[in-house]
Design a protein around this motif. Structure first.
Motif, mmCIF file in Angstrom:
data_model
loop_
_atom_site.group_PDB
_atom_site.id
_atom_site.type_symbol
_atom_site.label_atom_id
_atom_site.label_comp_id
_atom_site.label_asym_id
_atom_site.label_seq_id
_atom_site.Cartn_x
_atom_site.Cartn_y
_atom_site.Cartn_z
ATOM 1 N N GLY A 129 64.400 -16.956 -34.130
ATOM 2 C CA GLY A 129 63.469 -16.897 -35.036
ATOM 3 C C GLY A 129 63.080 -18.330 -35.757
ATOM 4 N N SER A 130 62.231 -18.116 -36.611
ATOM 5 C CA SER A 130 61.707 -19.321 -37.168
ATOM 6 C C SER A 130 61.116 -18.969 -38.530
ATOM 7 C CB SER A 130 60.664 -20.129 -36.272
ATOM 8 O OG SER A 130 60.477 -21.450 -36.980
ATOM 9 N N HIS A 131 60.158 -19.597 -38.820
ATOM 10 C CA HIS A 131 59.498 -19.412 -40.275
ATOM 11 C C HIS A 131 58.109 -19.085 -40.152
ATOM 12 C CE1 HIS A 131 57.904 -23.553 -40.614
ATOM 13 N NE2 HIS A 131 58.760 -23.736 -40.014
ATOM 14 N N CYS A 132 57.605 -18.126 -41.158
ATOM 15 C CA CYS A 132 56.016 -17.989 -41.130
ATOM 16 C C CYS A 132 55.205 -18.720 -42.295
ATOM 17 C CB CYS A 132 55.834 -16.452 -41.067
ATOM 18 S SG CYS A 132 56.086 -15.707 -42.776
ATOM 19 N N ASP A 133 56.034 -19.438 -43.140
ATOM 20 C CA ASP A 133 55.398 -20.270 -44.319
ATOM 21 C C ASP A 133 54.883 -21.704 -43.494
ATOM 22 O OD1 ASP A 133 58.206 -20.826 -44.097
ATOM 23 O OD2 ASP A 133 57.786 -22.176 -45.403
ATOM 24 N N SER A 134 53.849 -22.363 -44.228
ATOM 25 C CA SER A 134 53.605 -23.282 -43.801
ATOM 26 C C SER A 134 53.196 -24.479 -44.703
ATOM 27 C CB SER A 134 51.923 -23.345 -43.014
ATOM 28 O OG SER A 134 51.005 -23.250 -44.292
ATOM 29 N N VAL A 135 53.108 -25.738 -44.459
ATOM 30 C CA VAL A 135 52.658 -26.762 -45.444
ATOM 31 C C VAL A 135 51.369 -26.564 -45.907
ATOM 32 C CG1 VAL A 135 54.342 -28.697 -44.462
ATOM 33 C CG2 VAL A 135 51.953 -28.444 -43.797
ATOM 34 N N ASP A 182 53.347 -24.505 -36.382
ATOM 35 C CA ASP A 182 54.826 -25.026 -36.993
ATOM 36 C C ASP A 182 55.274 -23.609 -37.565
ATOM 37 O OD1 ASP A 182 56.943 -25.780 -38.514
ATOM 38 O OD2 ASP A 182 55.682 -27.702 -39.218
ATOM 39 N N GLY A 183 56.441 -23.482 -37.066
ATOM 40 C CA GLY A 183 57.245 -22.352 -37.527
ATOM 41 C C GLY A 183 56.729 -20.802 -36.983
ATOM 42 N N LYS A 211 76.145 -13.391 -32.156
ATOM 43 C CA LYS A 211 76.669 -14.341 -31.078
ATOM 44 C C LYS A 211 75.926 -15.558 -30.964
ATOM 45 C CE LYS A 211 76.623 -14.153 -26.010
ATOM 46 N NZ LYS A 211 78.108 -14.354 -25.693
ATOM 47 N N ALA A 212 74.687 -15.593 -31.320
ATOM 48 C CA ALA A 212 73.863 -17.133 -30.946
ATOM 49 C C ALA A 212 72.519 -16.968 -31.553
ATOM 50 C CB ALA A 212 73.707 -17.055 -29.449
ATOM 51 N N MET A 213 71.979 -18.097 -31.822
ATOM 52 C CA MET A 213 70.742 -17.999 -32.562
ATOM 53 C C MET A 213 69.760 -19.070 -31.635
ATOM 54 S SD MET A 213 68.739 -18.827 -35.701
ATOM 55 C CE MET A 213 67.260 -19.930 -35.816
ATOM 56 N N PHE A 214 68.401 -18.703 -31.590
ATOM 57 C CA PHE A 214 67.651 -19.536 -30.739
ATOM 58 C C PHE A 214 66.319 -19.838 -31.456
ATOM 59 C CE2 PHE A 214 69.260 -19.424 -26.376
ATOM 60 C CZ PHE A 214 70.158 -18.387 -26.566
ATOM 61 N N GLU A 215 65.959 -21.159 -31.581
ATOM 62 C CA GLU A 215 64.542 -21.539 -32.328
ATOM 63 C C GLU A 215 63.686 -21.781 -31.432
ATOM 64 O OE1 GLU A 215 64.775 -23.078 -36.137
ATOM 65 O OE2 GLU A 215 62.712 -23.022 -36.528
ATOM 66 N N LEU A 216 62.406 -21.155 -31.057
ATOM 67 C CA LEU A 216 61.207 -21.958 -30.304
ATOM 68 C C LEU A 216 60.294 -22.526 -31.469
ATOM 69 C CD1 LEU A 216 59.261 -21.966 -27.911
ATOM 70 C CD2 LEU A 216 58.457 -20.044 -28.559
ATOM 71 N N HIS A 217 60.101 -23.749 -31.298
ATOM 72 C CA HIS A 217 59.269 -24.678 -32.124
ATOM 73 C C HIS A 217 58.194 -25.607 -31.549
ATOM 74 C CE1 HIS A 217 58.271 -26.583 -35.835
ATOM 75 N NE2 HIS A 217 59.091 -25.683 -36.403
ATOM 76 N N GLU A 274 46.761 -29.447 -35.605
ATOM 77 C CA GLU A 274 47.850 -29.091 -34.953
ATOM 78 C C GLU A 274 47.731 -28.302 -33.916
ATOM 79 O OE1 GLU A 274 51.513 -27.958 -37.457
ATOM 80 O OE2 GLU A 274 51.108 -26.094 -36.682
ATOM 81 N N HIS A 275 48.121 -28.420 -32.516
ATOM 82 C CA HIS A 275 47.467 -27.601 -31.618
ATOM 83 C C HIS A 275 48.457 -27.590 -30.245
ATOM 84 C CE1 HIS A 275 44.771 -25.745 -28.539
ATOM 85 N NE2 HIS A 275 44.812 -24.714 -29.597
ATOM 86 N N THR A 276 48.846 -26.460 -29.634
ATOM 87 C CA THR A 276 49.371 -26.222 -28.592
ATOM 88 C C THR A 276 48.633 -24.909 -27.837
ATOM 89 O OG1 THR A 276 51.507 -26.902 -29.382
ATOM 90 C CG2 THR A 276 51.579 -25.680 -27.312
ATOM 91 N N SER A 277 48.718 -25.206 -26.437
ATOM 92 C CA SER A 277 47.575 -24.143 -25.998
ATOM 93 C C SER A 277 48.405 -22.809 -25.857
ATOM 94 C CB SER A 277 47.032 -24.559 -24.390
ATOM 95 O OG SER A 277 48.279 -24.319 -23.830
#
Lengths: 424, 424
Positions: free
Chosen positions: A79-85, A92-93, A198-204, A399-402
């Motif tokens: 997981g990560s977050h859905c809020d932004s600056v 981001d998030g 058991k474990a947590m993963f965050e893609l960012h 901010e961009h990633t393909s």
């Protein structure tokens, strides 16, 4: 090896970017705002569609869980977050949320066998853009596990009282009020915890230029950099710009400029080009063009993995107070600090192995920014996956990633999670 | 030689310091405020008492005039302002009004013969503390005589529209509204003008430490320093303090600090310790401690009598734009400038002779600050008298000059005016 779907990822990227669309390429999506609720609703819609069970905890963190083959097994959460600056970008998030959703969708679509329940998660208010502090909910949920110098500001009773830093439409007086009214507040028993997970993963996204410069798409994150923040203050004497001879002046701004340049020179002499240090904020009083400034202060933010090197820089910064600058007294005050947080070695290994097996261009990397995963890491085995950020830009609209690289990140996440699932 | 009265001056200093008393030693007395109206009423009360005729002009400048022995002779005017900066002191401006009042009171008390009518004057809104610009009314009254680069911002139709820079009790929307409501707006025909007035004198505190350091009480002012103001701007790239390697940064604040230090070094190399130059204002964007600044600008204010030296400094300041600073582009823009304004030689001589004959400890001095007298000087023969400022402080509550030195300033003013009166 399994692979995430470019089409599904593109669809999610396209759709989420509408929630809080600021009309010029980016988004403003404060936590628990109407835009953030649209994002949450879309998360619920897609996750319900594949049969995931939705729960929320008392901080409105959301969990969408697919059962595994072993009903007694601990969950693996992504997981990560859905809020932004404010005026932030589309990655981001939310990329970490989309990646987690994509893992679950791929598992269902491809009927991938897995023993552990798999959970896609949304953390509430990671940015702290409207209600400070940032990483609010992970700070609350992991509070009992945080270092003593960090935990107090993340106590639940403290953050509930947090007031908005600007006034927005349909706004609330406190974060607590916004939480009550959100419709997403659930049960404390549903919190992420080390017994059930058991474990947590965050893609960012990386939020820096290192991967792009190296020609890599994937960062195998091994730690979040240790850091300290300080405030350097200069006390001069205000006087009229036209009537006060130069030799009699105590000019706090000239003092600050000299000290800032000296500080750069001294830190650079340590010869650690991977060390980062920043003065981002400066305050000048009275800040009138005809008056010699009597007070200036500036921030210092220093980050590196090595506590000994951080201590050397700390000594340089505090050493500024040992002398006068432009006949001004100088004081240095520590603001806060954190030790380097190393991610779980086994999980880092799964990410590395997944990237290798997928043939992704990858490298080890540190995280210079803070993330919810760093607080989670105090509580349960945790790690992160980075994808490259174009030009290193983040917290801004360009901010961009393909879509392709985002999908590759989801594929690495998927296979790392499956390695974790297969572990015992 | 005639002398002003210490008792009368002390009484005036004590009384005027009550109008706008901020409760901790200084005053806030914005032009045309209730506090300023109390000061004007006290001026009227004392001047009427000695038989002076009161008039006001269309900018609410006030004139109290004692007739002279020659009904056809031009008037000699002395004056300054009764408004202050926010949390200012009890001397800047009002001393020149009190000095002018004291001259008239002494002339009446001592029955001093004089040919020319003598006028004590209050200029409206010299500080521009509430309604900008400063020196507003002298800028309007002398507008036809001002240099072309200065006159436009002081056109009457422009200044009447000036809005308050802060909201105060019983405030108005524009300076024009405050003027209409003041009760002190009079006839344009009553304006100071070079046909009806022979000369103008302004007594003022030095606002600098030069007289005190030299052990002198009186400054014989011979000019107001020429000056130029510029703005230096740095354009960098915003990025995350934790994720962006040092070698890739374009840090606008570090750039500005380097350029400021370089500018100091280069200007100091010119070897003119009497030159004054100041950076009082700095703007930093986004000014957040975790973000590398992408934009910084600072002010430069440079003052000296010699236009050639000012040009050399101007070249240094503009030369900053010829190179990159910390990988940031630099731009320099001129804001405004004025030539050195030399006061009338004959009047300066009268002040010098008066100080000598009174046995005052005195010296020639330049005015580094702007005063109404400097605009008047474009229109009619004008000069100034300075008294020493303790520690050089002004525009602040501790601003102080002893009653004795204030009275000595009034004595110099009186005798200089009498020399001017006796001239032809």
């Amino acid at each position: 090896m399994y692979r995430a779907s470019l089409d599904r990822m593109s669809e999610k990227i396209h759709t989420f970017s509408k929630f809080g669309d600021a009309g010029h390429g980016g988004i403003t999506r404060y936590s628990l705002s109407d835009a953030a609720k649209q994002a949450r609703a879309y998360f619920v819609e897609r996750m319900t569609k594949i049969g995931a069970e939705i729960t929320t905890d008392d901080m409105a963190n959301m969990y969408a869980t697919l059962p595994g083959s072993d009903p007694t097994a601990q969950r693996i959460v992504m997981g990560s977050h859905c809020d932004s600056v404010k005026n932030g970008g589309n990655y981001d998030g939310i990329l970490g949320v989309m990646g987690a959703m994509e893992v679950l969708e791929t598992v269902v679509a491809e009927k991938i066998p897995h023993k552990h329940p798999l959970t896609a998660m949304i953390w509430t208010n990671e940015e702290g853009s409207l209600y400070e502090p940032s990483m609010m909910s992970s700070g609350v949920i992991c509070n009992d596990y945080l270092p003593a110098n960090i935990a107090p500001k993340f106590r639940k009773e403290v953050v509930l009282k947090s007031k908005p830093i600007e006034s927005i439409e349909n706004g609330y007086e406190t974060f607590g009020d916004a939480l009550e009214a959100s419709g997403y507040k659930g049960d404390e028993a549903n919190r992420l915890n080390p017994k059930d997970y058991k474990a947590m993963f965050e893609l960012h996204i990386e939020q820096g230029p290192i991967l792009e410069k190296a020609g890599n798409d994937i960062g195998v994150v091994n730690c979040v950099l240790g850091m300290f923040c300080a405030r350097v203050r200069f006390y001069g004497v205000a006087a009229h710009a036209g009537t006060f001879p130069m030799e009699d002046r105590s000019d706090a701004l000239y003092a600050a400029s000299q000290a800032l340049c000296y500080m750069h020179d001294e830190i650079d002499k340590l010869g650690h080009p991977e060390l980062v240090y920043t003065t981002g904020e400066i305050v000048c009083h009275p800040c009138v063009h005809t008056v010699i400034p009597d007070y200036v202060d500036f921030s210092v933010d220093v980050r590196h993995t090595d506590p000994e090197l951080l201590q050397k820089v700390h000594d340089i910064v505090h050493g500024l107070a040992d002398r006068e600058w432009a006949k001004c007294r100088c004081e240095v005050e520590d603001a806060w600090s954190r030790d380097t947080v190393y991610y779980d070695e086994k999980l880092v290994g799964y990410v590395k192995a997944a990237a290798e097996e997928l043939g992704s261009k990858h490298q080890y990397i540190h995280s210079g920014a803070g993330h919810d995963a760093q607080f989670a890491a105090y509580m349960l085995p945790t790690t992160m996956v980075f994808v490259s950020s174009e030009k290193g830009l983040s917290h801004c609209e360009p901010e961009h990633t393909s879509d392709e690289v985002c999908t590759e990140g989801a594929s690495v996440l998927l296979n790392a999670v499956l390695k974790c699932d297969a572990e015992d």
